[in-house]
Design a protein around this motif. Structure first.
Motif, PDB file in Angstrom:
ATOM      1  N   UNK A 193       0.837  -1.203   0.000  1.00  0.00           N
ATOM      2  CA  UNK A 193       0.000   0.000   0.000  1.00  0.00           C
ATOM      3  C   UNK A 193       0.873   1.254   0.000  1.00  0.00           C
ATOM      4  N   UNK A 194       1.914   1.272   0.821  1.00  0.00           N
ATOM      5  CA  UNK A 194       2.769   2.459   0.900  1.00  0.00           C
ATOM      6  C   UNK A 194       3.516   2.676  -0.411  1.00  0.00           C
ATOM      7  N   UNK A 195       3.996   1.593  -1.037  1.00  0.00           N
ATOM      8  CA  UNK A 195       4.724   1.741  -2.300  1.00  0.00           C
ATOM      9  C   UNK A 195       3.835   2.314  -3.394  1.00  0.00           C
ATOM     10  N   UNK A 196       2.595   1.837  -3.469  1.00  0.00           N
ATOM     11  CA  UNK A 196       1.683   2.370  -4.488  1.00  0.00           C
ATOM     12  C   UNK A 196       1.321   3.807  -4.165  1.00  0.00           C
ATOM     13  N   UNK A 197       1.097   4.101  -2.891  1.00  0.00           N
ATOM     14  CA  UNK A 197       0.664   5.445  -2.513  1.00  0.00           C
ATOM     15  C   UNK A 197       1.739   6.501  -2.769  1.00  0.00           C
ATOM     16  N   UNK A 198       2.987   6.143  -2.550  1.00  0.00           N
ATOM     17  CA  UNK A 198       4.054   7.137  -2.667  1.00  0.00           C
ATOM     18  C   UNK A 198       4.748   7.114  -4.028  1.00  0.00           C
ATOM     19  N   UNK A 199       4.441   6.115  -4.865  1.00  0.00           N
ATOM     20  CA  UNK A 199       5.131   6.000  -6.151  1.00  0.00           C
ATOM     21  C   UNK A 199       4.816   7.210  -7.023  1.00  0.00           C
ATOM     22  N   UNK A 200       5.811   7.636  -7.765  1.00  0.00           N
ATOM     23  CA  UNK A 200       5.638   8.837  -8.590  1.00  0.00           C
ATOM     24  C   UNK A 200       5.947   8.583 -10.065  1.00  0.00           C
ATOM     25  N   UNK A 201       7.103   8.008 -10.363  1.00  0.00           N
ATOM     26  CA  UNK A 201       7.545   7.891 -11.748  1.00  0.00           C
ATOM     27  C   UNK A 201       6.636   6.961 -12.540  1.00  0.00           C
ATOM     28  N   UNK A 202       6.336   5.777 -11.994  1.00  0.00           N
ATOM     29  CA  UNK A 202       5.535   4.807 -12.740  1.00  0.00           C
ATOM     30  C   UNK A 202       4.110   5.315 -13.010  1.00  0.00           C
ATOM     31  N   UNK A 203       3.375   5.826 -12.022  1.00  0.00           N
ATOM     32  CA  UNK A 203       2.046   6.395 -12.344  1.00  0.00           C
ATOM     33  C   UNK A 203       2.127   7.566 -13.320  1.00  0.00           C
ATOM     34  N   UNK A 204       3.197   8.337 -13.247  1.00  0.00           N
ATOM     35  CA  UNK A 204       3.350   9.454 -14.180  1.00  0.00           C
ATOM     36  C   UNK A 204       3.433   8.958 -15.623  1.00  0.00           C
ATOM     37  N   UNK A 205       4.049   7.792 -15.837  1.00  0.00           N
ATOM     38  CA  UNK A 205       4.201   7.252 -17.187  1.00  0.00           C
ATOM     39  C   UNK A 205       2.938   6.563 -17.685  1.00  0.00           C
ATOM     40  N   UNK A 206       2.329   5.743 -16.842  1.00  0.00           N
ATOM     41  CA  UNK A 206       1.248   4.870 -17.320  1.00  0.00           C
ATOM     42  C   UNK A 206      -0.136   5.468 -17.130  1.00  0.00           C
ATOM     43  N   UNK A 207      -0.251   6.602 -16.433  1.00  0.00           N
ATOM     44  CA  UNK A 207      -1.548   7.238 -16.217  1.00  0.00           C
ATOM     45  C   UNK A 207      -1.480   8.696 -16.663  1.00  0.00           C
ATOM     46  N   UNK A 208      -1.328   8.939 -17.972  1.00  0.00           N
ATOM     47  CA  UNK A 208      -1.204  10.325 -18.431  1.00  0.00           C
ATOM     48  C   UNK A 208      -2.498  11.120 -18.355  1.00  0.00           C
ATOM     49  N   UNK A 209      -3.638  10.454 -18.291  1.00  0.00           N
ATOM     50  CA  UNK A 209      -4.920  11.149 -18.211  1.00  0.00           C
ATOM     51  C   UNK A 209      -5.015  11.903 -16.884  1.00  0.00           C
ATOM     52  N   UNK A 210      -5.375  13.174 -16.932  1.00  0.00           N
ATOM     53  CA  UNK A 210      -5.430  14.017 -15.734  1.00  0.00           C
ATOM     54  C   UNK A 210      -6.396  13.465 -14.699  1.00  0.00           C
TER      55      UNK A 210
END
Length: 292
Positions: A221-238
């Protein structure tokens, strides 16, 4: 009877000088470590209560001039944190479910079912831990963009977060090491009674594995919550951004106290998750085991 030797002998602690030195050192260490870990949280919370001018003061003030909570309210309103927290909660909850479903069964198979080439498979999983995350970032992105065999694009979908989170060799290693410590006699007795491997996993292994399941849950849970680079790449939709990406993208549009307030709000769920699962970490290995 042998006595356990410690750094300070019982005889020394029995003297007045020994007790004074002991409690002085203990209090100093306790206060120092508490200050080191708690002060950043205090500085972040009080920073949201200060005005932008007060935040710019040199030297900075330790206590805010007035405990104003408007920074938190403005952070929630201006940054639309409710939507992004819901997105991140969905991603974290799904990643947690997939991690437990995939990693627990994989670790159980490697530990207790002992399949052919199990050691080689575990070795290859552990070998992935030696690769820097940035090295596999591009291959992982290309895999998510065009899923092999199925040729499905997972960008802008929760699957882009859930599936990579479940493929975690470190969690599998932790779970396997814990499962190895479960007495084999306990599982053999259940097998003699006619329990299938799936029933043994559900009714025996999981109840006694609450400590390690709590640890894996916190990590996931903490890794997903604090992750930045991977969500930035795979979730470009605002509208699908995680809260960390959303705060970063909107940081230049809000005052500094509002930005700090948003960081405080974003930190609360991970703290809650820790306090929810921390009691399971301390649970005994024999919880749910044989009685009598």
């Amino acid at each position: 009877m042998s006595e356990t030797r410690t750094l300070v002998s019982p005889h020394t602690l029995g003297t007045r000088r020994g007790r004074t030195v002991y409690w002085t050192v203990f209090t100093t260490v306790f206060v120092t470590f508490t200050f080191v870990f708690v002060f950043p949280l205090y500085w972040m919370v009080t920073g949201a209560m200060k005005s932008p001018d007060e935040l710019a003061d040199i030297p900075p003030s330790v206590f805010p001039h007035s405990f104003d909570l408007s920074g938190f309210r403005e952070a929630w309103r201006q940054l639309d944190l409710g939507k992004y927290m819901w997105n991140t909660t969905l991603y974290a909850f799904g990643a947690w479910l997939f991690t437990l479903g995939v990693d627990v069964t994989a670790a159980y198979a490697l530990s207790k079912l002992r399949p052919l080439l199990g050691r080689a498979i575990l070795g290859m999983m552990l070998a992935t831990l030696m690769i820097p995350p940035m090295v596999i970032l591009l291959p992982a992105y290309l895999t998510v963009k065009d899923l092999p065999l199925l040729h499905v694009n997972l960008l802008n979908t929760p699957w882009a977060i859930w599936l990579p989170a479940a493929a975690n060799g470190f969690n599998i290693f932790l779970l396997k090491r814990f499962f190895d410590s479960i007495p084999t006699e306990l599982l053999d007795a259940a097998e003699v009674d006619g329990a299938s491997p799936a029933r043994i996993l559900w009714s025996i292994v999981l109840p006694v594995s609450r400590p390690i399941l709590g640890v894996v849950s916190i990590f996931t849970v903490v890794n997903v919550w604090r992750d930045f680079v991977w969500p930035l790449l795979v979730l470009p939709d605002t509208d699908r951004k995680t809260i960390s990406v959303a705060i970063s993208s909107l940081a230049v549009q809000v005052p500094q106290n509002v930005l700090i307030g948003s960081l405080v709000i974003a930190s609360v769920p991970t703290i809650v998750v820790f306090f929810v699962f921390q009691r399971h970490i301390m649970a005994g290995l024999t919880a749910g085991g044989l009685k009598g």
